[in-house]
Design an enzyme around this catalytic site. Structure first.
Site, mmCIF file in Angstrom:
data_model
loop_
_atom_site.group_PDB
_atom_site.id
_atom_site.type_symbol
_atom_site.label_atom_id
_atom_site.label_comp_id
_atom_site.label_asym_id
_atom_site.label_seq_id
_atom_site.Cartn_x
_atom_site.Cartn_y
_atom_site.Cartn_z
ATOM 1 C CG ASP A 29 1.400 -3.257 10.183
ATOM 2 O OD1 ASP A 29 0.622 -3.981 9.540
ATOM 3 O OD2 ASP A 29 2.377 -2.664 9.652
ATOM 4 C CG ASP A 76 -1.718 -0.620 7.833
ATOM 5 O OD1 ASP A 76 -1.587 -1.631 7.116
ATOM 6 O OD2 ASP A 76 -2.547 0.286 7.595
ATOM 7 N N GLY A 79 0.840 -1.199 0.000
ATOM 8 C CA GLY A 79 0.000 0.000 0.000
ATOM 9 C C GLY A 79 0.880 1.256 0.000
ATOM 10 N NE ARG A 92 -1.267 -4.920 -0.999
ATOM 11 C CZ ARG A 92 -1.972 -3.800 -0.867
ATOM 12 N NH1 ARG A 92 -2.770 -3.425 -1.831
ATOM 13 N NH2 ARG A 92 -1.871 -3.039 0.211
ATOM 14 C CG ASP A 136 3.347 -7.155 6.791
ATOM 15 O OD1 ASP A 136 2.603 -7.792 7.551
ATOM 16 O OD2 ASP A 136 2.927 -6.511 5.799
ATOM 17 N NE ARG A 173 -1.924 -4.678 6.416
ATOM 18 C CZ ARG A 173 -0.819 -5.353 6.083
ATOM 19 N NH1 ARG A 173 -0.887 -6.295 5.181
ATOM 20 N NH2 ARG A 173 0.336 -5.078 6.648
ATOM 21 C CB THR A 219 2.892 0.372 6.200
ATOM 22 O OG1 THR A 219 1.506 0.064 6.445
ATOM 23 C CG2 THR A 219 3.702 0.025 7.444
HETATM 24 O O1 F6P Z 1 -1.761 -1.483 4.417
HETATM 25 C C1 F6P Z 1 -2.253 -0.209 4.123
HETATM 26 C C2 F6P Z 1 -3.742 -0.287 3.862
HETATM 27 O O2 F6P Z 1 -4.225 0.996 3.623
HETATM 28 C C3 F6P Z 1 -4.542 -0.910 4.991
HETATM 29 O O3 F6P Z 1 -4.722 -0.033 6.085
HETATM 30 C C4 F6P Z 1 -5.810 -1.256 4.259
HETATM 31 O O4 F6P Z 1 -6.582 -2.240 4.915
HETATM 32 C C5 F6P Z 1 -5.260 -1.772 2.932
HETATM 33 O O5 F6P Z 1 -4.027 -1.099 2.723
HETATM 34 C C6 F6P Z 1 -6.167 -1.509 1.746
HETATM 35 O O6 F6P Z 1 -5.577 -2.197 0.658
HETATM 36 P P1 F6P Z 1 -5.940 -1.761 -0.850
HETATM 37 O O7 F6P Z 1 -5.293 -0.434 -1.102
HETATM 38 O O8 F6P Z 1 -5.351 -2.863 -1.691
HETATM 39 O O9 F6P Z 1 -7.444 -1.668 -0.921
#
Ligand code: F6P
Length: 321
Positions: A131, A129, A13, A74, A105, A173, A127
């Site tokens: 985390d 998050d 992300g 990804r 991660d 997340r 990130t």
């Molecule tokens: O990991 C960062 C994040 O924004 C999370 O907080 C969220 O759940 C996820 O990515 C959303 O993923 P995507 O951008 O693939 O919808």
């Protein structure tokens, strides 16, 4: 150890401050006479040989911009057995044996598969998050928290005007870091995080108690790992009869100009990643402990589960009585 060239990529992300980190890696490398290559679209781009040379002016005027000029993606393909092999081969064809991976991660798992094939890798934590163990804070977290706080302040204006209860769902997340930090900063009446499961009845009890003492509006902040905002909102309205509205902040939290803190953090960590590779270090993530730069083995980062600050969680509840 003399390093002729290295590559840098962003993965997972996106996070505000990634561009500042790319800028730091690029300019610190060039300053030290190291050729720099950018890998576009993360590991998926590596498989497609989207490897381009970077110059000083490749990273001009980006420190203030959210997102990532190297894009991100990804790639499940990369995690297949031959995926890393193809990626390592692409790097080798460019004479590149050193890689900086800016991400979270999942990105670091990909980095370690490359290291197993002889590529020296250093991770830069980026990130929203936040985390990741191995650093007090990851790039993007401060900006995301500020975005959520600004949104909460706006919601509080309309909540007070209509004397309503609001529920706001935020990202993270499986982490409640964004919700806890922004919730404390904005005075949210309740904060639901996955690290501290809270019965809805307890939230309803706090709402009733607040109403009994004359509080005519409340904001409940829900980390996405603790529940769905709309489900929490509907349950609260049903259980209390209080008019309730829901806001799901979503990807707004991933954008925006990075805060000064994130720009400085990204600049320091990007440069530190280059220093680590020049020193011949591999398989580590750079981070900060207080103001001190540290490195942590990527395997230790991936094995760890970062919790929340329970004292801060308790304080937020006390100050919102
Ligand atoms: O990991 C960062 C994040 O924004 C999370 O907080 C969220 O759940 C996820 O990515 C959303 O993923 P995507 O951008 O693939 O919808």
């Amino acid at each position: 150890m003399t390093l002729a060239r290295l590559a840098v990529m962003t993965s997972g992300g996106d996070a505000p401050g990634m561009n500042a980190a790319i800028r730091a890696v690029t300019r610190k490398s060039i300053y030290q006479g190291i050729e720099v290559y950018g890998v576009h679209h993360g590991f998926a781009g590596l498989l497609g040989d989207e490897v381009v040379p970077m110059a000083v002016n490749s990273v001009a005027d980006i420190i203030q911009r959210g997102g990532t000029i190297l894009h991100t993606a990804r790639s499940s393909r990369f995690m297949e057995p031959d995926g890393a092999q193809v990626g390592a081969e692409v790097l080798r064809r460019h004479g590149i044996e050193d890689l900086v991976v800016i991400g979270g991660d999942g990105s670091f798992r990909g980095a370690l598969t490359l290291e197993a094939l002889g590529v020296r890798v250093v991770g830069v934590p980026a990130t929203i998050d936040n985390d990741l163990e191995g650093t007090d804070v990851a790039i993007g977290f401060d900006t995301a928290v500020n975005t959520v706080v600004e949104a909460l302040d706006r919601i509080r204006d309309t909540a007070t005007s209509h004397e309503r209860t609001f529920v706001m769902e935020v990202m993270g997340r499986a982490s409640g870091q964004i919700a806890l930090t922004a919730g404390l900063a904005a005075g949210a009446e309740s904060i639901l995080v996955p690290e501290a499961p809270t019965e809805l009845e307890a939230v309803v009890e706090r709402l009733r108690h607040a109403r009994d003492r004359g509080k005519r509006h409340s904001i409940i902040l829900v980390a996405e790992g603790a529940g769905r905002g709309f489900e929490v909102g509907k349950a609260i309205e049903t259980m209390t009869g209080m008019e309730t509205r829901v806001t799901v902040l979503g990807h707004l939290q991933r954008g925006g100009n990075p805060s000064a803190q994130d720009r400085v953090l990204a600049s320091r960590l990007g440069a530190a990643a280059v220093d680590a590779l020049v020193a011949g270090t591999s398989g580590v993530m750079v981070g900060v402990r207080g103001q001190t730069l540290i490195t942590t083995r990527l395997r230790d980062v991936l094995d760890a589960v970062r919790g929340i600050d329970v004292d801060m969680f308790g304080l937020a509840a006390i100050l919102a009585i």
